[in-house]
Design a protein around this motif. Structure first.
Motif, PDB file in Angstrom:
ATOM      1  N   ASP A 220      45.859  30.262  44.548  1.00  0.00           N
ATOM      2  CA  ASP A 220      47.015  29.374  44.615  1.00  0.00           C
ATOM      3  C   ASP A 220      47.885  29.597  43.387  1.00  0.00           C
ATOM      4  O   ASP A 220      47.583  29.109  42.307  1.00  0.00           O
ATOM      5  N   GLU A 221      48.936  30.399  43.563  1.00  0.00           N
ATOM      6  CA  GLU A 221      49.811  30.758  42.442  1.00  0.00           C
ATOM      7  C   GLU A 221      48.978  31.325  41.289  1.00  0.00           C
ATOM      8  O   GLU A 221      49.158  30.981  40.121  1.00  0.00           O
ATOM      9  N   CYS A 222      48.061  32.204  41.630  1.00  0.00           N
ATOM     10  CA  CYS A 222      47.144  32.811  40.657  1.00  0.00           C
ATOM     11  C   CYS A 222      47.876  33.934  39.926  1.00  0.00           C
ATOM     12  O   CYS A 222      48.196  34.975  40.522  1.00  0.00           O
TER      13      CYS A 222
ATOM     14  N   ASN B 133      48.659  34.664  46.218  1.00  0.00           N
ATOM     15  CA  ASN B 133      48.452  33.497  47.064  1.00  0.00           C
ATOM     16  C   ASN B 133      47.725  33.932  48.328  1.00  0.00           C
ATOM     17  O   ASN B 133      48.070  34.952  48.935  1.00  0.00           O
TER      18      ASN B 133
ATOM     19  N   THR C 183      39.988  31.017  47.056  1.00  0.00           N
ATOM     20  CA  THR C 183      41.365  30.623  47.307  1.00  0.00           C
ATOM     21  C   THR C 183      42.214  30.999  46.100  1.00  0.00           C
ATOM     22  O   THR C 183      41.830  30.744  44.954  1.00  0.00           O
TER      23      THR C 183
ATOM     24  N   ALA D 185      43.737  33.594  50.770  1.00  0.00           N
ATOM     25  CA  ALA D 185      42.325  33.202  50.856  1.00  0.00           C
ATOM     26  C   ALA D 185      41.465  34.406  51.219  1.00  0.00           C
ATOM     27  O   ALA D 185      41.880  35.282  51.983  1.00  0.00           O
TER      28      ALA D 185
ATOM     29  N   GLU E 113      40.161  29.630  42.915  1.00  0.00           N
ATOM     30  CA  GLU E 113      39.177  28.595  43.217  1.00  0.00           C
ATOM     31  C   GLU E 113      38.061  29.169  44.083  1.00  0.00           C
ATOM     32  O   GLU E 113      38.317  29.904  45.032  1.00  0.00           O
TER      33      GLU E 113
ATOM     34  N   THR F  49      46.781  37.781  52.427  1.00  0.00           N
ATOM     35  CA  THR F  49      46.972  37.405  51.027  1.00  0.00           C
ATOM     36  C   THR F  49      48.118  38.222  50.435  1.00  0.00           C
ATOM     37  O   THR F  49      48.242  39.415  50.708  1.00  0.00           O
TER      38      THR F  49
ATOM     39  N   GLY G 269      44.268  29.233  39.020  1.00  0.00           N
ATOM     40  CA  GLY G 269      44.741  29.460  40.373  1.00  0.00           C
ATOM     41  C   GLY G 269      43.704  30.090  41.285  1.00  0.00           C
ATOM     42  O   GLY G 269      43.896  30.137  42.506  1.00  0.00           O
TER      43      GLY G 269
END
Length: 243
Positions: free
Chosen positions: A216-218, A152, A214, A154, A195, A140, A193
């Motif tokens: 994602d562009e958090c 970004n 996850t 997981a 999840e 990550t 971002g």
């Protein structure tokens, strides 16, 4: 030969935890495990007793009772319900690690929310699909932009990841392998971002949720980093040693 004896305070905390476990946890433990019931009500009551921050300073809502008292609490609760206890243990660990490595602003913001029960629990997001015990192998990433850190990647097997008000998340902040490029961050529930995946179908301790996360562009604030940039591996090892 010298002997070890509990202090009066430790005896009182032990008895309080034992009484609570016998009265509130044990009667529902089998059903909680069987039906995967997360112990929200019980966690709130434990917070009222000061047991969501047993070794946390009193000024932040903790019991400030020390590591022996904390061990006694975990032992007594676990005799009745492992699901509730693992949630309590991880939450205490997160509160302690924020107290140890957080800025004054981070401590004042998050720790009272944990110890008071306003956050039902906290989470520790280190493991990933390809690395569990090999924490230095995480993939990550977190990149610093003009708007803050962008995460970004997981995470896998995260205890209470779907209920936590705040979680400590580890990510690489430099493009190099090894532990020195890893940093720790504080990420709040509901951050765009972030999840949460489906619950693991476990063989036991089913009242404690275990989920993948996850990123994602958090986007999180620039001051959400916990400790020093590149110092995240030490944060993780200190927390795990305490656990």
């Amino acid at each position: 030969m010298p002997t070890f004896e509990l202090s009066d305070e430790q005896h009182l905390i032990q008895q309080m935890a034992r009484d609570f476990a016998t009265r509130e946890l044990a009667p529902k433990a089998a059903q909680r495990d069987r039906e995967e019931i997360f112990p929200l009500e019980e966690l709130a009551m434990l917070a009222d007793l000061g047991l969501m921050g047993v070794n946390v300073p009193g000024e932040y809502g903790g019991a400030e009772a020390g590591v022996v008292a904390y061990s006694l609490v975990i032992t007594e609760l676990a005799r009745a319900c492992a699901s509730t206890t693992v949630t309590v243990a991880v939450t205490n660990m997160v509160a302690e690690v924020i107290c140890k490595f957080g800025s004054p602003e981070q401590i004042e913001k998050y720790v009272p929310l944990i110890t008071s029960g306003e956050y039902s629990c906290a989470a520790f997001a280190l493991s990933e699909p390809q690395c569990g015990s090999d924490a230095a192998g995480l993939r990550t990433t977190a990149k610093l932009t003009d708007d803050g850190w962008v995460i970004n990647g997981a995470k896998q097997w995260i205890t209470s990841g779907d209920h936590a008000g705040v979680m400590v998340v580890w990510a690489r902040t430099r493009e190099e392998p090894g532990p020195r490029s890893i940093s720790a961050f504080l990420v709040e529930a509901g951050t765009p971002g972030l999840e949460v995946g489906k619950h693991e179908d476990k063989m036991g301790i089913r009242g404690s949720t275990t989920v993948p996360l996850t990123f994602d562009e958090c986007l999180i604030p620039a001051d959400a980093i916990l400790g020093q940039e590149g110092g995240g591996f030490a944060v993780a090892m200190t927390a795990l040693d305490g656990g």
